[in-house]
Each structure stands twice: as C-alpha cells, then as structure tokens.
Design a protein around this motif. Structure first.
Motif, mmCIF file in Angstrom:
data_model
loop_
_atom_site.group_PDB
_atom_site.id
_atom_site.type_symbol
_atom_site.label_atom_id
_atom_site.label_comp_id
_atom_site.label_asym_id
_atom_site.label_seq_id
_atom_site.Cartn_x
_atom_site.Cartn_y
_atom_site.Cartn_z
ATOM 1 N N ARG A 28 0.215 -1.344 0.499
ATOM 2 C CA ARG A 28 0.314 0.128 -0.253
ATOM 3 C C ARG A 28 0.612 1.357 -0.064
ATOM 4 N N VAL A 29 2.216 1.076 0.567
ATOM 5 C CA VAL A 29 3.641 2.068 -0.181
ATOM 6 C C VAL A 29 3.645 2.403 -1.430
ATOM 7 N N GLU A 30 3.681 3.425 -1.753
ATOM 8 C CA GLU A 30 3.979 3.691 -3.262
ATOM 9 C C GLU A 30 5.212 3.709 -3.695
ATOM 10 N N ASP A 31 6.321 3.628 -2.607
ATOM 11 C CA ASP A 31 7.191 3.635 -2.796
ATOM 12 C C ASP A 31 8.190 2.448 -3.297
ATOM 13 N N HIS A 32 7.144 1.306 -3.403
ATOM 14 C CA HIS A 32 7.474 -0.477 -3.851
ATOM 15 C C HIS A 32 7.104 -0.339 -5.650
ATOM 16 N N PRO A 33 7.925 -1.456 -5.703
ATOM 17 C CA PRO A 33 7.933 -1.582 -7.595
ATOM 18 C C PRO A 33 6.975 -1.994 -7.918
ATOM 19 N N TYR A 34 5.841 -2.295 -7.248
ATOM 20 C CA TYR A 34 4.246 -2.599 -7.618
ATOM 21 C C TYR A 34 4.216 -1.477 -8.357
ATOM 22 N N TRP A 35 4.337 -0.480 -7.881
ATOM 23 C CA TRP A 35 3.236 0.408 -8.416
ATOM 24 C C TRP A 35 3.791 1.254 -9.914
ATOM 25 N N HIS A 36 5.591 0.745 -10.084
ATOM 26 C CA HIS A 36 5.748 1.273 -11.719
ATOM 27 C C HIS A 36 5.280 0.504 -11.952
ATOM 28 N N VAL A 37 5.484 -1.107 -12.223
ATOM 29 C CA VAL A 37 5.188 -1.998 -12.571
ATOM 30 C C VAL A 37 3.299 -1.530 -13.012
ATOM 31 N N ARG A 38 2.644 -1.865 -12.038
ATOM 32 C CA ARG A 38 1.476 -1.197 -12.121
ATOM 33 C C ARG A 38 0.572 -0.453 -13.598
ATOM 34 N N SER A 39 1.604 0.804 -13.341
ATOM 35 C CA SER A 39 1.006 1.673 -14.680
ATOM 36 C C SER A 39 2.036 1.505 -15.866
ATOM 37 N N VAL A 40 3.377 0.600 -15.686
ATOM 38 C CA VAL A 40 3.465 0.146 -17.083
ATOM 39 C C VAL A 40 1.526 -0.795 -17.730
ATOM 40 N N ILE A 41 2.230 -1.811 -16.863
ATOM 41 C CA ILE A 41 0.943 -2.938 -17.170
ATOM 42 C C ILE A 41 -0.735 -1.923 -17.670
ATOM 43 N N ALA A 42 -0.893 -0.897 -16.840
ATOM 44 C CA ALA A 42 -2.245 -0.780 -17.102
ATOM 45 C C ALA A 42 -2.066 0.296 -18.734
ATOM 46 N N ALA A 43 -0.798 0.571 -18.737
ATOM 47 C CA ALA A 43 -1.539 1.481 -20.225
ATOM 48 C C ALA A 43 -1.183 0.462 -21.275
ATOM 49 N N ASN A 44 -0.946 -0.921 -20.815
ATOM 50 C CA ASN A 44 -0.514 -1.345 -22.078
ATOM 51 C C ASN A 44 -1.795 -2.584 -22.059
ATOM 52 N N GLN A 45 -2.641 -2.275 -21.141
ATOM 53 C CA GLN A 45 -3.227 -3.580 -20.573
ATOM 54 C C GLN A 45 -4.622 -4.304 -21.981
ATOM 55 N N SER A 46 -4.867 -3.322 -23.084
ATOM 56 C CA SER A 46 -5.681 -3.615 -23.642
ATOM 57 C C SER A 46 -4.651 -4.875 -24.518
ATOM 58 N N MET A 47 -3.523 -4.591 -24.983
ATOM 59 C CA MET A 47 -2.513 -5.779 -25.398
ATOM 60 C C MET A 47 -1.822 -6.853 -25.193
ATOM 61 N N ALA A 57 8.799 -13.048 -6.965
ATOM 62 C CA ALA A 57 9.377 -12.136 -8.361
ATOM 63 C C ALA A 57 8.502 -11.436 -9.105
ATOM 64 N N MET A 58 8.693 -10.905 -9.830
ATOM 65 C CA MET A 58 7.885 -10.478 -10.855
ATOM 66 C C MET A 58 9.164 -10.597 -11.782
ATOM 67 N N HIS A 59 8.512 -11.007 -12.823
ATOM 68 C CA HIS A 59 8.598 -11.389 -14.461
ATOM 69 C C HIS A 59 8.437 -10.575 -15.479
ATOM 70 N N SER A 60 9.702 -9.990 -15.817
ATOM 71 C CA SER A 60 10.122 -9.422 -17.626
ATOM 72 C C SER A 60 8.666 -9.489 -18.307
ATOM 73 N N LYS A 61 8.854 -11.314 -18.652
ATOM 74 C CA LYS A 61 8.288 -11.448 -19.979
ATOM 75 C C LYS A 61 5.948 -10.798 -19.691
ATOM 76 N N LEU A 62 5.877 -10.853 -20.507
ATOM 77 C CA LEU A 62 4.278 -10.315 -20.639
ATOM 78 C C LEU A 62 3.906 -11.038 -22.223
ATOM 79 N N VAL A 63 3.165 -11.563 -21.929
ATOM 80 C CA VAL A 63 2.472 -12.435 -23.220
ATOM 81 C C VAL A 63 1.138 -11.636 -24.139
ATOM 82 N N THR A 64 0.904 -10.996 -25.345
ATOM 83 C CA THR A 64 0.346 -10.589 -25.951
ATOM 84 C C THR A 64 -0.875 -10.693 -26.630
#
Length: 188
Positions: free
Chosen positions: A3-22, A72-79
C-alpha cells in the motif's frame, strides 16, 4: 507494504495499466534463492492484467507465498497475439547509488527511462517502455558489457546468466527470508 507507493509494484502496475489492452498475461513466481547454483527453483504463475491491477489479489499472492520463498516479478508479458514483450529490468551488483550512473554510457538514453529501487544490498531498475524479445536479449548483453574488466561488477553477472537461461528477467518484491535485508523501496 504494498500500500506504500515506493514499492516497485506501483511502477510495474502503471506500465501494465498503460498497455492493458494488448497484454494477455503477466508472470510472477515464488522462488528459493540457492547461492552459486545454476538451477532456478521457481513456481511460475500467470494472471490477467486485470488481476494484476487488483491490489487485493497481489497482496493475496504475498500472503500465500510459501515459507522460505520470495515473490518475484517477471519481465515476460504475453500479448493478445501471442508475442512476448518484456519490461526492462536491471539487478545491480553494487550497494552504492553513485555506481548507477556507470550504466549511462552503456545503455544511453534508456538509463533515464528507468525507475530505481534500493533492494537492501543493491539496486533494482525497472524500465517504462516494453521491448520485444530480440531487444531484450540485446539489452541483457549491454548490461553484461557494463561490467568493466578488472573492476567489481556494476550489474550482477550471475543474475544476467540466470535470466538469459530462463528467457525473462525477474526481480524480488518480498522479504521472507534471511538472505535479503529489506523490501525494495523507490530511490528515484
């Protein structure tokens, strides 16, 4: 913790949200660190972007993490079309923030596209722009070349080796074991 926004979840969340449709799926894992091992002991699982964006689901993943394992968070995203994209990630081998700028001449303008996190003994970097598999492989090679002959490594070369063997980058998000000093926290 999440819930603290200095965790990397929030950065990755913004990347996923921006590309969610693909994006069709996002990968995470539970893993056990084994010093100097070639083996990568992981329980990999995927989820939809909608599930990843649900903080309650992600917090549940942390709560369900088996003892003596880490998340762990992985870099791999399947489109949606079945292609693989990656979130650029870096695992530094240094505890000094001043060493981060040694990457700038190697990876150039991409350096400024990263958000940096203190992970305890070193630093983790997460990019903002998704890259394809070929570019990811070249990026990993650039990171390896950032290490200068006769000097302590800037980027963790064993991490690069494990990641190339696995075909994706992965960075720790939890602190469940004695191996790690802290949760990753945003630096800049």
């Amino acid at each position: 913790m999440l819930r603290v926004e200095d965790h990397p979840y929030w950065h990755v969340r913004s990347v996923i949200a921006a590309n969610q449709s693909m994006i069709k799926s996002v990968e995470l894992s539970y893993y056990t660190y084994v010093a100097l091992s070639v083996f990568d002991d992981r329980q990999v699982f995927s989820m939809s972007p909608a599930h990843f964006l649900d903080l309650d689901i992600i917090e549940g993943i942390f709560r369900l993490c088996p003892r003596e394992m880490e998340v762990a968070m992985h870099s791999k995203l399947v489109t949606m079309s079945g292609d693989i994209l990656h979130i650029p990630m870096i695992d530094m081998s240094t505890g000094s923030a001043a060493q981060l700028h040694k990457l700038e001449p190697i990876i150039g303008q991409k350096f400024f596209d990263f958000t940096w996190y203190k992970s305890g003994r070193s630093y983790h970097g997460y990019g903002k722009t998704l890259i394809n598999e070929r570019t990811w492989c070249a990026f990993m090679g650039e990171l390896l070349l950032a290490n200068q002959i006769g000097r302590p490594p800037t980027v963790d070369p064993r991490w690069i080796g494990h990641r190339l063997i696995s075909g994706y980058s992965a960075l720790r998000w939890s602190r469940n074991t004695q191996q790690y000093l802290d949760f990753p926290r945003k630096l800049f």
